[in-house]
Design a protein around this motif. Sequence first.
Motif, short mmCIF file in Angstrom:
data_model
loop_
_atom_site.label_atom_id
_atom_site.label_comp_id
_atom_site.label_asym_id
_atom_site.label_seq_id
_atom_site.Cartn_x
_atom_site.Cartn_y
_atom_site.Cartn_z
N GLN A 77 0.82 -1.21 0.00
CA GLN A 77 0.00 0.00 0.00
C GLN A 77 0.85 1.26 0.00
OE1 GLN A 77 -3.19 -0.08 2.80
NE2 GLN A 77 -3.77 2.07 2.49
N THR A 78 1.93 1.28 0.75
CA THR A 78 2.79 2.46 0.81
C THR A 78 3.35 2.79 -0.58
OG1 THR A 78 3.41 1.94 3.09
CG2 THR A 78 4.84 3.47 1.90
N GLU A 81 0.54 4.13 -2.86
CA GLU A 81 0.23 5.54 -2.60
C GLU A 81 1.29 6.47 -3.17
OE1 GLU A 81 -0.20 5.73 1.60
OE2 GLU A 81 -2.21 4.83 1.63
N THR A 82 2.54 6.07 -3.07
CA THR A 82 3.62 6.88 -3.65
C THR A 82 3.45 7.00 -5.15
OG1 THR A 82 5.13 6.15 -1.90
CG2 THR A 82 6.13 7.08 -3.90
N TYR A 84 0.69 6.70 -6.77
CA TYR A 84 -0.53 7.48 -7.03
C TYR A 84 -0.25 8.98 -7.01
CZ TYR A 84 -5.11 9.56 -6.21
OH TYR A 84 -6.23 10.37 -6.29
N HIS A 85 0.45 9.45 -5.99
CA HIS A 85 0.75 10.88 -5.89
C HIS A 85 1.67 11.32 -7.03
CE1 HIS A 85 -1.37 11.32 -2.16
NE2 HIS A 85 -0.60 10.41 -1.52
N ARG A 88 -0.50 11.62 -10.18
CA ARG A 88 -1.35 12.81 -10.15
C ARG A 88 -0.54 14.07 -10.47
NH1 ARG A 88 -5.35 13.75 -5.35
NH2 ARG A 88 -5.87 15.40 -6.84
N TYR A 103 -6.61 5.53 -12.44
CA TYR A 103 -5.39 5.33 -11.67
C TYR A 103 -5.27 3.90 -11.13
CZ TYR A 103 -4.54 10.35 -11.74
OH TYR A 103 -4.28 11.63 -12.14
N LEU A 107 -2.03 1.66 -11.47
CA LEU A 107 -1.30 1.20 -10.28
C LEU A 107 -1.16 -0.33 -10.26
CD1 LEU A 107 -2.89 3.54 -7.59
CD2 LEU A 107 -0.55 3.64 -8.47
#
Length: 288
Positions: A77-78, A81-82, A84-85, A88, A103, A107
Amino acid sequence: MTGYGKSQYQLEGKVVTIEIRTLNSRQADVNMRLPYLFREKEAEIRSKLIAGLERGKIDLNISLETSDFSQTTQLNQTLAETYYHQLRNLAKSLGIDEGRTDYISLLARMPDVFKSTDVVLTEGEWETLFEKLFLAIEAVIIFRKEEGAVLKDELSNRIGLIEALLAKVEALESERMPHIRERILKELAGLAADMSIDKNRFEQEMIYWLEKIDFTEEKVRLKKHCRHFLACLDEPGGQGKKLGFIVQEIGREINTLGSKANHAEIQQMVVCMKDELEKVKEQLLNVL
């Protein structure tokens, strides 16, 4: 000899399916498709297949499916999220409409977002695997026996037809020698009257030639080989190679009988014997 066997079992959320398909072959030709987790026992699995099925073209497929994917895959998950940001920020810098960007799909394809965890089979699972492998092998053997019973009847009938044709040859044999003698004497009668013939030498040559075309030994050996073939069909274990050798001997006797026949109807019987023997050879390709 063709064969098929399958076994399936479930253990601790895993479904293991074992399928075996076989075709006839002179040696044991094993082809295996195994999941990565089973590779460490590949040599042992191969050994058990050969010990159980003796020979043939053997295809083994073992599949392992799990109903609890949380045991085999984990989401980082970490890292997701990295990613994902970063995606974006990239979209903003390029002026891409974020509402039109999927996304999640992106991912899911990013490196190391999902990681496979190592699954180690316990000793109990290995024992169960080999037990189920044995059941699949037994199913193949049962399949082979059922097919073998059909082949046995077919081969017995073909050899029986050869024996029946040989009996017809024996029935015609009583007229064969007198017919040959009559034909020779007729030819001699057509020779010039002033030709002198040494009767003693002529009789010797006639005796030698008649003995040469006598096929009593061939008939006896052909009967013996046919009896031997039928007896081998009742013996346990794989007899395919042995039956092949006997068929070769049967063929030799039939060929010799035909070359000595000097009789049109007997020649026809010999041709029919050869035809039946070819059918036997074709069926032997399916015998273990």
